[in-house]
Scaffold this motif. Structure first.
Motif, mmCIF file in Angstrom:
data_model
loop_
_atom_site.group_PDB
_atom_site.id
_atom_site.type_symbol
_atom_site.label_atom_id
_atom_site.label_comp_id
_atom_site.label_asym_id
_atom_site.label_seq_id
_atom_site.Cartn_x
_atom_site.Cartn_y
_atom_site.Cartn_z
ATOM 1 N N ILE A 116 0.676 -1.256 -0.113
ATOM 2 C CA ILE A 116 -0.042 -0.208 0.079
ATOM 3 C C ILE A 116 0.889 1.340 -0.079
ATOM 4 C CG2 ILE A 116 -1.793 1.270 1.458
ATOM 5 C CD1 ILE A 116 -2.990 -1.173 2.278
ATOM 6 N N ASP A 117 0.519 2.142 -0.881
ATOM 7 C CA ASP A 117 1.094 3.511 -0.871
ATOM 8 C C ASP A 117 0.332 4.433 0.358
ATOM 9 O OD1 ASP A 117 1.899 6.212 -1.187
ATOM 10 O OD2 ASP A 117 1.282 6.129 -3.498
ATOM 11 N N PRO A 118 0.993 4.550 1.243
ATOM 12 C CA PRO A 118 0.449 5.202 2.456
ATOM 13 C C PRO A 118 -0.202 6.861 2.232
ATOM 14 C CG PRO A 118 2.678 5.097 2.827
ATOM 15 C CD PRO A 118 2.461 4.614 1.591
ATOM 16 N N MET A 119 0.191 7.446 1.104
ATOM 17 C CA MET A 119 -0.078 8.843 0.867
ATOM 18 C C MET A 119 -1.262 9.073 0.350
ATOM 19 S SD MET A 119 2.886 9.560 2.472
ATOM 20 C CE MET A 119 2.205 11.112 2.716
ATOM 21 N N LEU A 120 -2.101 9.622 0.997
ATOM 22 C CA LEU A 120 -3.707 9.588 0.743
ATOM 23 C C LEU A 120 -3.978 10.805 -0.235
ATOM 24 C CD1 LEU A 120 -4.962 8.095 3.803
ATOM 25 C CD2 LEU A 120 -4.667 6.675 1.778
ATOM 26 N N TYR A 121 -3.115 11.375 -0.926
ATOM 27 C CA TYR A 121 -3.346 12.818 -1.596
ATOM 28 C C TYR A 121 -3.986 12.323 -2.919
ATOM 29 C CZ TYR A 121 1.039 12.499 -4.152
ATOM 30 O OH TYR A 121 1.931 12.231 -4.896
ATOM 31 N N GLN A 122 -4.465 13.495 -3.600
ATOM 32 C CA GLN A 122 -5.029 13.331 -5.011
ATOM 33 C C GLN A 122 -4.517 14.556 -5.533
ATOM 34 O OE1 GLN A 122 -9.246 12.836 -4.885
ATOM 35 N NE2 GLN A 122 -9.038 10.584 -5.041
ATOM 36 N N GLY A 123 -4.125 14.667 -6.795
ATOM 37 C CA GLY A 123 -3.529 15.849 -7.342
ATOM 38 C C GLY A 123 -2.043 15.933 -7.540
ATOM 39 N N GLY A 124 -1.678 17.036 -7.436
ATOM 40 C CA GLY A 124 -0.056 17.261 -7.713
ATOM 41 C C GLY A 124 0.788 17.115 -6.625
#
Length: 349
Positions: free
Chosen positions: A101-109
């Motif tokens: 799992i990629d733990p970074m939960l952001y969307q966008g740039g």
């Protein structure tokens, strides 16, 4: 399900093991993962302690976004396991898939990374039998490594990749890595070596040889009575283009002092003390760059997966603990008497 809840800021006593936590369900666009292993990070400790301070008050008790997280919270960002449930819109064929799992939960740039949610901080993580995440962050992984070994990679190695990327480390350059026996530090040594850089590392006594085995050309003892002199001897007249620091503290002036003109200092941690002093004349007269970095982007995670698929990284699994012993595991983590990473195995209770 079984899980450990962080009930508030404080010591290990704020970690409460329970066997009656409701099972999470995968929402639309999500998958549920049965956790095989979950790695530990400094972020887990600092979040529990509320050790991030604020711009106005460095001693204030806050989470990594410099605001209180919502308690209770299940920590654990670095998760390897298998998908056992999918939400609406996710192909059922993904059930049974082995994932990291990629733990970074952001969307966008890239700018959105700075204010992202982080698994185990703003959303329940992997110190439990089950965890749900957006489907696109659960990446299929084909590797002979165990779940425990895979769980040593996500946060440390994507953090290291981002540090080296932001500093623009190039083949043939010399990089000084601090904290080289820890998770991010040992990742920096491996990744910088893979880029064709020359690595000089700083590590504690008894950990020098393992750091050399990862690719460091020289290792300086972090407790050297005269650190600048010890660094100068190890460098043998070479200049350092990049310092990759996760320690900070009293060593900060010495680290700036070894940088070549136009050198780059990149920092992603301050385990020896986040408040430092320096002579800014050193910075502007030598035209140095000071670069902040934290976590890693989705692109960094894709880069990590490529290294893993190619078998180019060595897992540094220092030890594992059953889930019910998470508090003891965090105490062991804080003592730093190990090399590499510690993980938790939820299947072992």
């Amino acid at each position: 399900m079984r899980a450990v809840l962080l009930t508030g800021f404080g010591g290990p006593e704020r970690l409460v093991y329970r066997e009656d936590v409701p099972d999470p369900s995968a929402g639309a666009g999500e998958v549920r993962v049965r956790v095989g292993a979950a790695g530990m990070n400094n972020t887990d400790i600092w979040t529990r302690q509320g050790a991030y301070g604020s711009a106005e008050d460095p001693s204030s008790i806050t989470g990594w976004r410099r605001e209180p997280p919502r308690f209770p919270r299940i920590q654990g960002a670095d998760v390897a396991g298998r998908i056992d449930q999918v939400g609406q819109g996710v192909p059922g064929a993904r059930i049974g898939e082995r994932v990291l799992i990629d733990p970074m939960l952001y969307q966008g740039g890239e700018r959105d990374l700075v204010t992202t949610d982080y698994l185990g901080s703003e959303r329940d993580g992997g110190f439990a039998e089950l965890v749900t995440v957006p489907a696109e962050l659960a990446h299929p992984v084909h590797s002979p490594l165990s779940d425990a070994e895979l769980a040593t990679f996500p946060t440390a190695y994507t953090t290291a990749l981002r540090m080296l990327g932001r500093a623009g480390l190039a083949e043939g350059e010399t990089v000084l890595v601090t904290g080289a026996s820890g998770g991010v530090g040992s990742a920096l040594v491996q990744l910088a070596t893979a880029r064709g850089a020359r690595v000089v590392a700083v590590a504690g006594a008894g950990k020098h040889e393992p750091v050399r085995e990862l690719g460091a050309e020289a290792v300086v003892d972090r407790a050297a009575p005269d650190l600048p002199a010890a660094l100068a001897e190890a460098l043998e007249g070479r200049q350092v283009e990049v310092v990759a620091d996760v320690v900070a503290g009293p060593s900060f002036p010495a680290l700036l002092g070894v940088l070549a003109p136009l050198g780059r200092y990149v920092v992603a941690g301050g385990i020896a003390g986040p408040l430092v002093q320096a002579d800014l004349r050193t910075v502007y007269l030598r035209q140095l760059q000071l670069i902040g970095s934290s976590f890693g982007t989705h692109a960094d995670f894709a880069g990590l997966l490529a290294y893993l698929e190619a078998g180019e990284l060595r897992p540094l699994l220092a030890g594992s603990f059953p889930l019910r012993e998470l508090a003891a595991a965090q105490e062991e983590f804080e003592r730093k008497n190990f090399f590499g990473k510690l993980v938790v195995l939820p299947g072992e209770g």
